[in-house]
Design an enzyme around this catalytic site. Structure first.
Site, short mmCIF file in Angstrom:
data_model
loop_
_atom_site.label_atom_id
_atom_site.label_comp_id
_atom_site.label_asym_id
_atom_site.label_seq_id
_atom_site.Cartn_x
_atom_site.Cartn_y
_atom_site.Cartn_z
CB SER A 709 -0.91 0.15 1.17
OG SER A 709 -0.06 -0.11 2.42
CE LYS A 752 -3.45 1.25 4.85
NZ LYS A 752 -3.32 0.79 3.55
#
Length: 840
Positions: A709, A752
Site C-alpha cells: 500500500s 488510515k
C-alpha cells in the site's frame, strides 16, 4: 397352599385325646353314602368351600346364621353349607348362592366373648339345591344328594393320586409357612376321594375354582384339576424361592458391607477420622439429592459416591474421587438465568456504556429480538476485532448487563496447552477441567456471557494446539455436547454467549475464524475521543481517585490537547491513563488542602503532564523534495508513514532501509522502474539514474514494515526527488502501484483515514476502487477532510506535487566530466554523463 397343623388334626378342646383324626377310606365311603334329609337349613359361607370329609372351623356372626346354628345344634346337627358368589354381600339372596354344596355335621359350638359363635363342622356328602322353601329366619332348601361315580380306571386314578401326593409334599417342603407334619399326614391318607378333597380345600385358589372342583362329578376329573393347581402352585413357589435366594444374596452382601463398615468405623473412631469422613459423604449425598442433573450425570455421580464410601480417606484415590464429585456438583448443569428481553432497555444500556460502535450494538439488539420472538435459540459466536483500547472487552460486559447474564472473562493470551481448554485426564496428578468449565463454575449459570479475550494470541507447541480444541467449543452445531477430558461427560454449551476479541485477524486459524461472526471495531476520531472522555473517562477517573464531581473540571480544549499532544493511539486506553494522571495531581492538591477544586484549561495541562509529547511533523518534513506522506495499517490502528528519498553521487544503485519487507522493497523497485520509463514526461535527465545512487528510507527503522500500500507514496517521493518538486504537506496517500501506472485498491481504509485526520491531514488520495470502504465511514468522521480518488499514477503525481521546483533538475544532477580539461556535451545535455560510464 395348606393351612396350619390344626386343619389336619383338630381338637374339640385342649385335650389331645379328643382330637378328630383323618377319616379312613371306609369312613369316607360311609360318609358319601350317608342319608340326606329332603330339606336342610342352608348356611352361606364366605371366601371358602367345604368339601366332604374335611373338617372346617368357621366363625358365625350374622343373625340368620346364628339362629341356624343354634337350632341345628339343638336338633340333629345337620346343615347344608353353600358358598356365596360375592363374599362382600352381608345378606345374600338365593341367586347369590351356588347350586352345589356339602352336607355338614356340627362337631363343636363355641361361644365367643363378642357374642359371635365359632363352630367346627365336617363335610359329609355333596348335594344339589333344588329350591329354597324358606328364607326367614334363615334359608331352608330342598336338596338332592350327589352320588359318586364308582366306575373308573383304578390304575389311572392311582397314578394321579401318587402324582398329587408327590406335588403336595414338594409344596409343603418348599413352603416356609407349612409344618413338616403336613407332609406326613398327606402321605398317610389312604382314601383317594378324601385326599383330593383335603388338598382342594387347602389350595390357595379362588372360590370359583374351588366350587368347580366341588361340582366335578367324575373323581378323575377332580384329580386332574387338583394336579393342575398343584403344578401351578409349585411353579410359583419355585420362582419365589429363586427370587428369595437372590434377595438373600443381596441382603447378605449388604449385611457384610454393613459389618465391614461398622468395623471400619470403629477403627476410624480410634484414629479420630470417622466424623469428618462420614459427614463429608453425607453432605455430598444431600447436595446430590438437591441438584437437578441429567440422567447420565446422575448415574456417574451415584457410582462415584459409592466408590468414595468404600475408599480409605488416607488413600490418594479418595482425594481424586472427592474432587471429581465436587466438580460435578459445582457445575451448573440445569441452572439458567432468565434473560432480560427488553430491547429498548438493552439499547439504553449499550448506549450508556459505549459511545458509537453502532454495528456492534445493532447485532446484539438483533440477537435479543430473535431470542424474544423464538423463546430459545443457539447463541451466536461473536468476534470483535480491532486495535487495542477501542472497548472490545468492556463491550462484552455491557452485553452481559443488557442481557442480565453473568459475565466471565477468560484470557487466552499466551495459552499453549490444549488441556487448558479441554482439561486434563483424571489419571494425571493435579488434573482439573479446562478453562471453559472453570468459567461456568465461576459464573454459576449455564448461560453466561464468556469473553474469550485475545483469541489471536493463542500459541501451539508440543502440548497441542488450543485453537483446534476451541473448534468444538465455538461451533453452534457441536457445542451442545462438549466433552471435557476431566469430566468425560457431555456438557451443553449451546446457551452460552461466547464473545471473542482479537487485534490481528490474520493470526486466527481459518477453521476457527470460520466458526465466528466477525465484527470490526475501528479506531476513534478526535471528536469521538473527546465525547468518550467527557462522558466516561473523566467521571470514572474522578471516582477512582476520590474526587467529588465538582472538584475537577477539564475544558474541551484541554481534553483536545491531551488527545492530540499527549497520546497517539486508535483507542482511548492511553488517554484514560493521561486523564488519570491529571486527576491524581488534583487529588494530591486537594488532600494537602492546597486547593478545594480545579478547573483545568488548555494552558494548564503541562503543569500536570509536562511538555507536549507529540507534534505534527508533516509540514516540517515535507519542506524539502523527496519526502511523501503515506498511510499505513497497524494492529493498533492506522498511522501516517513518511517515505524519504535522497540521491548521492554514485553508480545508480538503489538502497532501501527501514526494515522493509520483501513486498515493500518490490513496491520501491516497481516505482523506480515506472519513473525511469516516464522520465522524459517529467523532465528527469536520464543521467540522474546512472551517476546518482538512490536511497529510500522509511523512518521508525526499528519497526518492521511490509505491504504494497505504500507504492504510490514511494512513487511520489521518488518523483519529488528527481523532479525537485516538493510534496504538498497537507496531503497523504495510499495505494498499490503497477509498472503500467495503475493504482490498485488496498485494505484498512478506515484506519488510515482516521490516522490522516488525527495527524492534521487535509486531503487523502485513495484508489478509486476503495470508494465502497469510504462509504462505510460515518460522515461526521470525514468532516474537514477531502478524499480524492485516483486510478493512475499520473493523477497521483499531478495532485500531490507542487508546481514550483526547489531546484532545476538539470543543474541539480549536473556532473562535470573532465576531458582535456574541457566540459563535454553528452546526449545533448551539457555536462551530464549519459550512459552510466565515465566519458573521457
Amino acid at each position: 397352599m395348606f393351612m396350619t397343623e390344626e386343619r389336619l388334626w383338630l381338637t374339640a378342646d385342649d385335650d389331645p385325646e379328643q382330637s378328630i383324626p383323618l377319616p379312613t377310606a371306609d369312613e369316607e365311603k360311609e360318609m358319601s353314602m350317608a342319608e340326606v334329609p329332603d330339606v336342610l337349613p342352608v348356611l352361606a359361607l364366605r371366601n371358602t368351600v367345604l368339601f366332604p370329609g374335611v373338617v372346617l372351623p368357621i366363625t358365625v356372626g350374622r343373625d340368620a346364621s346364628l339362629n341356624l346354628v343354634k337350632d341345628a345344634f339343638a336338633d340333629d346337627r345337620l346343615i347344608g353349607v353353600v358358598a356365596q358368589k360375592n363374599p362382600d354381600l352381608e345378606n345374600p339372596g338365593q341367586e347369590d348362592l351356588y347350586d352345589y354344596g356339602t352336607v355338614a355335621t356340627i362337631l363343636k359350638l363355641i361361644k365367643m366373648p363378642d357374642g359371635s359363635k365359632s363352630i367346627v363342622i365336617q363335610g359329609k356328602r355333596r348335594f344339589k339345591v333344588l329350591e329354597y322353601v324358606e328364607t326367614e329366619p334363615y334359608f331352608k332348601a330342598r336338596v338332592e344328594p350327589v352320588n359318586e361315580l364308582q366306575k373308573y380306571d383304578s390304575i389311572a386314578l392311582t397314578a394321579r393320586i401318587r402324582s398329587i401326593k408327590e406335588l403336595a409334599i414338594q409344596i409343603v417342603n418348599m413352603s416356609p409357612n407349612l409344618p413338616s407334619e403336613a407332609a406326613f399326614a398327606i402321605q398317610n391318607i389312604d382314601s383317594p376321594t378324601f385326599l383330593i378333597h383335603f388338598i382342594a380345600s387347602n389350595l390357595q385358589i379362588d372360590v370359583d375354582d374351588k366350587q368347580e372342583l366341588l361340582e366335578s362329578i367324575p373323581l378323575v376329573d377332580r384329580a386332574d384339576l387338583v394336579m393342575n393347581h398343584l403344578d401351578r402352585e409349585l411353579q410359583v413357589l419355585q420362582l419365589s424361592e429363586e427370587i428369595r435366594s437372590r434377595v438373600k444374596t443381596d441382603v447378605d452382601r449388604q449385611q457384610r458391607e454393613y459389618l465391614l463398615r461398622q468395623q471400619l468405623k470403629a477403627i476410624q473412631d480410634e484414629l479420630g477420622e470417622t466424623d469428618s469422613v462420614t459427614g463429608d459423604i453425607n453432605e455430598l449425598r444431600e447436595r446430590a439429592d438437591e441438584k437437578e442433573l441429567p440422567e447420565e450425570v446422575r448415574k456417574t455421580l451415584d457410582k462415584e459416591l459409592e466408590k468414595l464410601g468404600r475408599s480409605n480417606p488416607a488413600s490418594p484415590d479418595y482425594a481424586v474421587t472427592r474432587n471429581y464429585i465436587d466438580w460435578i456438583l459445582d457445575l451448573p448443569w440445569a441452572e439458567y438465568s432468565d434473560d432480560h428481553l427488553d430491547i429498548v432497555l438493552a439499547e439504553k444500556v449499550l448506549n450508556e456504556d459505549h459511545f458509537g460502535l453502532e454495528a456492534v450494538k445493532k447485532r446484539v439488539l438483533e440477537y435479543l429480538a430473535v431470542l424474544k420472538l423464538t423463546g430459545d435459540m443457539k447463541a451466536p459466536i461473536l468476534c470483535f476485532y480491532g486495535p487495542p483500547g477501542v472497548g472490545k472487552t468492556s463491550l462484552g460486559k455491557s452485553i452481559a448487563r443488557a442481557l442480565d447474564r453473568k459475565f466471565v472473562r477468560m484470557s487466552l493470551g499466551g495459552v499453549r496447552d490444549e488441556a487448558e481448554i479441554r482439561g486434563h485426564r483424571r489419571t494425571y496428578v493435579g488434573a482439573l477441567p479446562g478453562r471453559i468449565l472453570q468459567s461456568l463454575k465461576k459464573a454459576g449459570t449455564g448461560n453466561p456471557v464468556i469473553m474469550l479475550d485475545e483469541i489471536d494470541k493463542l500459541g501451539a507447541d508440543f502440548r497441542g494446539d488450543p485453537s483446534s480444541a476451541l473448534l468444538e467449543v465455538l461451533d453452534p452445531e457441536q457445542n451442545f455436547a462438549f466433552n471435557d477430558h476431566y469430566l468425560e461427560l457431555d456438557y451443553d454449551l449451546s446457551k452460552v454467549l461466547f464473545i471473542a476479541t482479537a487485534n490481528f485477524l490474520d493470526r486466527i486459524p481459518g477453521p476457527l475464524r470460520d466458526r465466528m461472526e466477525l465484527i470490526e471495531i475501528n479506531g476513534y476520531t478526535q471528536e469521538e475521543k473527546l465525547a468518550i472522555a467527557k462522558q466516561y473517562l473523566v467521571p470514572r477517573q474522578k471516582k477512582r481517585n476520590g474526587l467529588k464531581p465538582d472538584q475537577l473540571k477539564i475544558s474541551d480544549s484541554a481534553l483536545g490537547l491531551m488527545i492530540d499532544g499527549y497520546t497517539r493511539e486508535s483507542g482511548v486506553r492511553q488517554l484514560e491513563r493521561t486523564i488519570g494522571t491529571v486527576a491524581r495531581g488534583v487529588a494530591k492538591k486537594v488532600a494537602v488542602e492546597e486547593i478545594e477544586k480545579e478547573n483545568i484549561r488548555k494552558d494548564e495541562v503541562d503543569n500536570y503532564l509536562g511538555a507536549r509529547k507529540y507534534t505534527s511533523e508533516i509540514a516540517q518534513r515535507t519542506q524539502v523534495p523527496g519526502v511523501a506522506t503515506g498511510l499505513a495499517w497497524t494492529p493498533v490502528g492506522g498511522e501516517i508513514l513518511f517515505i524519504e528519498a535522497s540521491v548521492s553521487r554514485g553508480s545508480g544503485k538503489l538502497i532501501l532501509t527501514g526494515q522493509l519487507g520483501d513486498i515493500m522493497k518490490e513496491s520501491a523497485q516497481a516505482a523506480l522502474s515506472y519513473l525511469k520509463a516516464k522520465a522524459g514526461d517529467f523532465g528527469i535527465p536520464q543521467q540522474a539514474f546512472s551517476h546518482w545512487d538512490l536511497h529510500v528510507h522509511v523512518p521508525a527503522g526499528a519497526v518492521p514494515k511490509d505491504g504494497p500500500s505504500a507504492g504510490v507514496a514511494m512513487l511520489t517521493a521518488l518523483t519529488s526527488i528527481y523532479t525537485q518538486r516538493r510534496v504538498k504537506h497537507t496531503l497523504a496517500m495510499t495505494g498499490e502501484i503497477t509498472l503500467r501506472g495503475l493504482v490498485l485498491p488496498v485494505g484498512g481504509i478506515k484506519e488510515k483515514v482516521l490516522a490522516a485526520k488525527r495527524a492534521g491531514i487535509k486531503r487523502v488520495l485513495l484508489p478509486d476502487q476503495n470508494k465502497k470502504d469510504v462509504l462505510e465511514i460515518d460522515s461526521d468522521v470525514l468532516k474537514g477532510l477531502t478524499v480524492s480518488y485516483v486510478k493512475r499514477a499520473d493523477q497521483v503525481l499531478k495532485t500531490a506535487l507542487q508546481r514550483a521546483k526547489a531546484n532545476d533538475p538539470a543543474e541539480y544532477f549536473y556532473v562535470p566530466a573532465e576531458r582535456d580539461g574541457k566540459k563535454k556535451k553528452v546526449d545533448g545535455v551539457p555536462g551530464l554523463i549519459g550512459t552510466g560510464a565515465t566519458v573521457n
